[in-house]
Design an enzyme around this catalytic site. Structure first.
Site, short mmCIF file in Angstrom:
data_model
loop_
_atom_site.label_atom_id
_atom_site.label_comp_id
_atom_site.label_asym_id
_atom_site.label_seq_id
_atom_site.Cartn_x
_atom_site.Cartn_y
_atom_site.Cartn_z
N GLN A 264 0.82 -1.22 0.00
CA GLN A 264 0.00 0.00 0.00
C GLN A 264 0.85 1.26 0.00
O GLN A 264 0.46 2.29 -0.56
CB GLN A 264 -0.95 -0.01 1.19
CG GLN A 264 -2.04 -1.05 1.09
CD GLN A 264 -2.85 -0.92 -0.18
OE1 GLN A 264 -3.56 0.05 -0.39
NE2 GLN A 264 -2.77 -1.91 -1.05
N HIS A 267 1.42 3.13 -3.26
CA HIS A 267 0.46 4.05 -3.87
C HIS A 267 0.99 5.47 -3.98
O HIS A 267 0.59 6.22 -4.87
CB HIS A 267 -0.86 4.05 -3.09
CG HIS A 267 -1.77 2.92 -3.46
ND1 HIS A 267 -2.52 2.91 -4.61
CD2 HIS A 267 -2.06 1.76 -2.83
CE1 HIS A 267 -3.23 1.79 -4.68
NE2 HIS A 267 -2.98 1.08 -3.60
N GLU A 331 -7.83 2.85 6.49
CA GLU A 331 -8.58 2.52 5.28
C GLU A 331 -8.63 1.00 5.08
O GLU A 331 -9.69 0.41 4.89
CB GLU A 331 -7.92 3.19 4.08
CG GLU A 331 -8.59 2.88 2.74
CD GLU A 331 -7.80 3.42 1.57
OE1 GLU A 331 -8.39 3.53 0.48
OE2 GLU A 331 -6.59 3.72 1.72
N HIS A 332 -7.46 0.38 5.09
CA HIS A 332 -7.36 -1.08 4.97
C HIS A 332 -6.75 -1.63 6.25
O HIS A 332 -5.74 -1.11 6.73
CB HIS A 332 -6.44 -1.48 3.81
CG HIS A 332 -6.80 -0.87 2.50
ND1 HIS A 332 -6.18 0.27 2.01
CD2 HIS A 332 -7.70 -1.24 1.55
CE1 HIS A 332 -6.69 0.57 0.83
NE2 HIS A 332 -7.62 -0.31 0.52
N ASP A 365 -7.78 -4.57 -3.91
CA ASP A 365 -7.37 -3.46 -4.78
C ASP A 365 -7.58 -3.78 -6.25
O ASP A 365 -7.95 -2.92 -7.05
CB ASP A 365 -5.89 -3.14 -4.56
CG ASP A 365 -5.67 -2.10 -3.48
OD1 ASP A 365 -6.67 -1.56 -2.96
OD2 ASP A 365 -4.51 -1.83 -3.15
N HIS A 425 -49.18 24.79 10.80
CA HIS A 425 -49.10 23.34 10.99
C HIS A 425 -50.37 22.85 11.72
O HIS A 425 -50.96 21.82 11.35
CB HIS A 425 -47.87 22.99 11.83
CG HIS A 425 -46.59 22.93 11.05
ND1 HIS A 425 -45.97 24.03 10.54
CD2 HIS A 425 -45.82 21.86 10.68
CE1 HIS A 425 -44.86 23.68 9.90
NE2 HIS A 425 -44.75 22.36 9.96
#
Length: 438
Positions: A264, A267, A331-332, A365, A425
């Protein structure tokens, strides 16, 4: 993805940093220059329309004037230009993602119930009408993005899904990205990149009506464009650099944990990776394994700095790993322990969970696991989930009320409205009571 000062102060005696990030700053800080550039571009495009889109396409992507939409036949032929093994892998990923999204949709059920005599209430799931998907294809084309955005939208029943993908140096679209979009059921695909692509879809400049929702990953400019366009359209989520965290004990394979952290970190140079471990021996073995593996990777200039600047290894006592990880809210999240089921039942804050040695984030992924890889970052998992079929569906409520239920409802509304001083109302209820009595 970092521990807050509040958390660190409260839990300082419960963990030890075996490796701390070298950079003491959030990895996804908003860059004022990016914000200003995107704001100027969106204003230009909203004012000048497609002319501004083409102008930015020429300037930023070197894209020549001409047709920017790929026709249906060219979409289908893109698979013929791929190596057979790549084509087969893309077809598998599209099918797996479609299947998982279909299962999600099956479990979102419409309902109708009479909750009091004559008071019938219900809910229906209705898809949004039009979605615009951004399909990245820069240094690392994200082939599976079409599965997660276009394919899942189609599984939700979205009638119209258009997409944009940036041109390659030769001016053409990336064939793998294009074929993935075709298999995912895209209706129209345009070769336009960056901020101008999102603006064109949001403002309806591509020969289609404005979309209702923008989805898809991208660089800092794409993320900022989505943020500024939110309100004009809906968005999936605001995602920063990709993140990974691992919980591991002494039973874990240090080489595999190191590889998954670097997977990761690849990335981007600001992608954080964290290991939370109950074993000092395992923690130090992972640090050593990362140092051995980085020089062997073609992307060492990316994952090396990411690990150095934003990587961390945190030693904890037994199950304190849960408190630390729920604070990181990655995230992961991978779990490599002898108690994977317990962690599965106990952890609360993560985008997507990968249980056991044989699970790795890369499977998701690339679309092979079927689950969505568009997930919350920067602590967003504390309050939000990732993109799913439900994000494309509006849970619309309705009520059907009979004459017989009128006293039960109207009398209570009269009382509450009178106490609030909202006489209009109150009048709507009083009118119905009179009709009921008459």
């Amino acid at each position: 993805m970092k521990l807050s000062s509040r958390f660190t102060a409260a839990y300082a005696d419960r963990f030890t940093l075996l490796k701390a990030p070298a950079v003491d700053a959030p990895p996804a800080q908003r860059d004022p220059e990016v914000i200003e550039t995107v704001s100027r571009m969106l204003s230009d495009i909203e004012r000048d329309g497609l002319d501004a889109v083409r102008r930015y396409a020429r300037t930023l992507d070197g894209q020549p004037d001409g047709a920017i939409e790929l026709d249906t036949a060219d979409l289908a032929r893109s698979g013929d230009r791929l190596p057979k093994d790549l084509r087969a892998a893309i077809e598998l990923g599209a099918e797996r993602t479609r299947r998982f999204a279909g299962l999600q949709r099956e479990h979102l059920a419409d309902f109708e119930e009479e909750i009091a005599p004559g008071l019938l209430v219900g809910q229906r799931y209705i898809p949004v009408a039009a979605v615009g998907a951004y399909l990245p294809a820069g240094r690392f084309p994200l082939t599976a993005s079409a599965f997660m955005t276009v394919g899942v939208a189609k599984a939700a029943g979205v009638p119209t899904v258009i997409g944009c993908t940036p041109p390659q140096p030769d001016g053409r679209a990336n064939d793998a990205v294009t074929y993935a979009a075709h298999l995912s059921g895209i209706d129209h695909l345009f070769v336009v990149g960056g901020v101008q692509a999102l603006a064109a879809m949001a403002f309806g400049l591509l020969g289609r009506a404005p979309v209702d929702m923008l989805v898809g990953a991208g660089n800092a400019y794409v993320a900022e464009a989505k943020r500024q366009l939110f309100g004009t359209v809906a968005i999936d989520l605001l995602a920063g650099p990709s993140e990974v965290a691992v919980i591991a004990d002494g039973t874990a394979d240090a080489e595999a944990v190191a590889a998954d952290l670097l997977g990761q970190a690849e990335h981007g140079p600001n992608s954080p990776a964290a290991l939370v471990t109950t074993s000092e021996q395992l923690g130090r073995a992972v640090i050593a394994a990362v140092e051995r593996q980085v020089p062997t990777l073609s992307t060492r200039d990316i994952c090396g700095p990411a690990w150095h600047d934003f990587g961390s290894v945190i030693l904890v006592d037994t199950r304190e790993a849960v408190a630390v990880m729920d604070e990181l809210a990655p995230e992961h999240l991978e779990v490599h322990t002898a108690e994977d089921d317990w962690y599965h039942d106990t952890l609360r804050n993560y985008g997507s969970l990968f249980l056991g040695h044989w699970s790795t984030v890369a499977y998701s992924d690339k679309g092979m696991a079927g689950t969505n890889h568009t997930l919350p970052t920067a602590g967003g998992a504390k309050h939000s989930a990732g993109l799913s079929v439900s994000r494309y569906l509006k849970p619309l409520t309705y009520q059907r009320i009979s004459r017989e239920a009128t006293p039960l409802l109207a009398e209570a509304v009269e009382v509450i409205s009178a106490s609030e001083g909202m006489t209009a109302h109150q009048a709507t209820a009083t009118l119905r009571l009179r009709s009921y009595a008459g």
